[in-house]
Design a protein around this motif. Structure first.
Motif, PDB file in Angstrom:
ATOM      1  N   TRP A  36      34.209 -67.747  36.820  1.00 28.33           N
ATOM      2  CA  TRP A  36      32.943 -67.287  36.479  1.00 28.33           C
ATOM      3  C   TRP A  36      32.484 -68.136  35.224  1.00 28.33           C
ATOM      4  N   GLY A  37      31.356 -68.858  35.191  1.00 31.17           N
ATOM      5  CA  GLY A  37      31.088 -69.626  34.015  1.00 31.17           C
ATOM      6  C   GLY A  37      29.736 -69.197  33.592  1.00 31.17           C
ATOM      7  N   THR A  38      29.773 -68.931  32.049  1.00 30.26           N
ATOM      8  CA  THR A  38      28.637 -68.271  31.570  1.00 30.26           C
ATOM      9  C   THR A  38      28.613 -68.798  30.128  1.00 30.26           C
ATOM     10  N   VAL A  61      39.482 -67.591  30.798  1.00 29.01           N
ATOM     11  CA  VAL A  61      40.515 -68.454  31.182  1.00 29.01           C
ATOM     12  C   VAL A  61      41.441 -68.958  30.147  1.00 29.01           C
ATOM     13  N   GLU A  62      42.527 -69.930  30.379  1.00 31.44           N
ATOM     14  CA  GLU A  62      43.458 -70.579  29.369  1.00 31.44           C
ATOM     15  C   GLU A  62      42.376 -71.483  28.741  1.00 31.44           C
ATOM     16  N   LYS A  63      42.745 -71.881  27.445  1.00 29.33           N
ATOM     17  CA  LYS A  63      42.084 -72.685  26.528  1.00 29.33           C
ATOM     18  C   LYS A  63      41.864 -74.205  27.190  1.00 29.33           C
ATOM     19  N   GLU A  64      43.108 -74.781  27.664  1.00 28.94           N
ATOM     20  CA  GLU A  64      43.053 -76.099  28.243  1.00 28.94           C
ATOM     21  C   GLU A  64      42.202 -76.127  29.563  1.00 28.94           C
ATOM     22  N   VAL A  65      42.050 -74.804  30.125  1.00 26.24           N
ATOM     23  CA  VAL A  65      41.174 -74.949  31.534  1.00 26.24           C
ATOM     24  C   VAL A  65      39.957 -74.851  31.010  1.00 26.24           C
ATOM     25  N   ALA A  66      39.574 -74.164  30.077  1.00 28.21           N
ATOM     26  CA  ALA A  66      38.053 -73.952  29.312  1.00 28.21           C
ATOM     27  C   ALA A  66      37.791 -75.352  28.766  1.00 28.21           C
ATOM     28  N   ASP A  67      38.440 -76.010  28.101  1.00 28.45           N
ATOM     29  CA  ASP A  67      38.101 -77.207  27.500  1.00 28.45           C
ATOM     30  C   ASP A  67      37.841 -78.050  28.544  1.00 28.45           C
ATOM     31  N   LYS A  68      38.606 -78.298  29.694  1.00 29.93           N
ATOM     32  CA  LYS A  68      38.562 -79.214  30.607  1.00 29.93           C
ATOM     33  C   LYS A  68      37.087 -78.901  31.333  1.00 29.93           C
ATOM     34  N   LEU A  69      36.808 -77.676  31.459  1.00 33.07           N
ATOM     35  CA  LEU A  69      35.462 -77.476  32.454  1.00 33.07           C
ATOM     36  C   LEU A  69      34.191 -77.709  31.420  1.00 33.07           C
ATOM     37  N   ARG A  70      34.343 -77.476  30.241  1.00 33.41           N
ATOM     38  CA  ARG A  70      33.451 -77.785  29.164  1.00 33.41           C
ATOM     39  C   ARG A  70      33.401 -79.226  29.390  1.00 33.41           C
ATOM     40  N   LYS A 108      28.282 -77.700  31.838  1.00 33.27           N
ATOM     41  CA  LYS A 108      27.514 -77.288  30.761  1.00 33.27           C
ATOM     42  C   LYS A 108      27.563 -75.810  30.027  1.00 33.27           C
ATOM     43  N   TRP A 109      28.425 -74.964  30.817  1.00 29.18           N
ATOM     44  CA  TRP A 109      28.646 -73.726  30.575  1.00 29.18           C
ATOM     45  C   TRP A 109      29.586 -73.577  29.347  1.00 29.18           C
ATOM     46  N   LYS A 110      29.580 -72.697  28.424  1.00 34.32           N
ATOM     47  CA  LYS A 110      30.471 -72.520  27.202  1.00 34.32           C
ATOM     48  C   LYS A 110      31.703 -71.659  27.610  1.00 34.32           C
ATOM     49  N   ASN A 111      31.533 -70.589  28.326  1.00 35.49           N
ATOM     50  CA  ASN A 111      32.769 -69.701  28.766  1.00 35.49           C
ATOM     51  C   ASN A 111      32.941 -69.377  30.030  1.00 35.49           C
ATOM     52  N   TYR A 112      34.271 -69.451  30.241  1.00 41.88           N
ATOM     53  CA  TYR A 112      34.650 -69.285  31.531  1.00 41.88           C
ATOM     54  C   TYR A 112      35.775 -67.994  31.755  1.00 41.88           C
TER      55      TYR A 112
END
Lengths: 199, 158
Positions: B46-48, B61-70, B74-78
């Motif tokens: 879930w992204g928000t 989510v793990e940092k690398e996953v969040a970084d990749k999604l970011r 456009k969402w900041k947190n996952y």
């Protein structure tokens, strides 16, 4: 000094005038202090804009961002074509043409006179294939294999739309699902598939 | 007297060549189709832009996953809603029930490729067929209420 000359002066500053016109403007500047003042102001403005224009960072990746623009352009073109009574076909003729070309090539390949070339060639390809299989058992298609990017997508619900794109940099294939009745229009906010994936 | 050796050999040679011309390509076509099981991970995320999820069970989510999604979205947190790891046997279909509303079916296909089908509240929404290389993410995503988004990420583990 009229508007036309002002525009000409701007073009002169930007280096967009042909040589003859540039020379004429340059000559006029010698004897026209108002023009010189305007040129000075324009030069200052240009320098300030170039040095101080804030960079704009979009919150998405480049592929995401440009796919939205591409999608919007595609939508405008379709709307214009529909308004002109000339709807653009969704399915271009490229796929049948490719299929036809492949069929022709295969037909030629399997003509009897081609067989004598086929066996040694197939043998060589088989050797390469075996080597690849032996050294990399069960390896999925590599990311640099063009076939790897061939993706078939299909929307199965009438209530949703889907757009697909691939972020090469992040090695990510994305299918974005939107509700057709959603107040947040996908055209405004979401990615599209116009470049690489179409459905 | 020895018969001229040149008479029968071309016929035999021609038959051999013809047989090779058909068998070798068939073998060649069969080789890439060699089947194998695939181990997959499916995650519902879930992204928000909010710093925390309203559901305390959702972990970031793990940092690398969040970084990749970011980088892509456009969402900041996952936040991870659910994660399932499963092996899909060759030419078979694995079903990943990620939530009451979201299910994904993955079929191992010749190619090697995978067929992915997304279900929303039991209804078929979308299907895709593509090659899935190691390290690549296949992602279904969509917008949700209050400027949030959901993501289903499928990736191969083995």
């Amino acid at each position: 000094m009229n508007t036309e000359f002002e525009l000409q002066l701007q073009a002169y500053l930007d280096g967009e005038l042909p040589q003859a016109e540039a020379r004429a403007v340059s000559a006029r500047l010698q004897g026209d202090p108002t023009a010189r003042t305007l040129l000075s102001e324009l030069t200052t403005t240009k320098r300030w804009l170039a040095g101080n224009e804030p960079p704009v960072h979009v919150p998405e990746s480049r592929e995401f961002y440009w796919s939205k623009i591409d999608r919007a352009l595609d939508r405008i073109e379709k709307a214009a074509a529909a308004a002109a009574g000339d709807p653009r076909p969704d399915d271009p003729l490229t796929a049948p043409a490719c299929a036809y070309a492949c069929a022709r090539a295969l037909a030629r390949l399997f003509q009897p006179r081609s067989w004598r070339f086929l066996a040694p060639a197939a043998g060589a390809v088989l050797a390469v294939g075996l080597a690849l299989l032996l050294f990399k058992p069960g390896t999925p298609a590599p990311a640099d294999d063009p076939d790897h990017y061939m993706t078939e997508t299909e929307t199965l619900s009438e209530d949703t739309t889907a757009f697909a794109f691939r972020s090469q940099r992040d090695n990510m294939f994305v299918v974005w699902i939107s509700n057709k009745e959603s107040p947040s229009s996908p055209e405004d906010e979401l990615p599209a598939d116009v470049d690489m994936y179409y459905q | 007297m020895i018969a001229p050796s040149s008479a029968p050999l071309p016929v035999a040679g021609s038959r051999l060549l013809r047989a090779a011309a058909w068998i070798v390509p068939m073998l060649l076509l069969a080789l890439p189709a060699a089947a194998h099981d695939i181990k997959l991970e499916a995650k519902l995320i879930w992204g928000t832009n909010e710093p925390k999820s309203p559901n305390p069970a959702h972990k970031p989510v793990e940092k690398e996953v969040a970084d990749k999604l970011r980088k892509v979205f456009k969402w900041k947190n996952y936040f991870v809603v659910n994660r399932i790891e499963k092996t899909v046997p060759s030419r078979k279909t694995g079903r990943f029930v990620l939530s009451n509303k979201c299910t994904v079916e993955v079929t191992e296909l010749e190619g090697p490729k995978v067929g992915v089908k997304l279900f929303g509240e039991g209804k078929e929404l979308h299907k895709a067929t593509k090659g899935l290389a190691q390290g690549e993410w296949f992602t279904y995503a969509g917008d949700d209420k209050n400027d949030t988004a959901w993501f289903v990420i499928i990736r191969q583990l083995n």
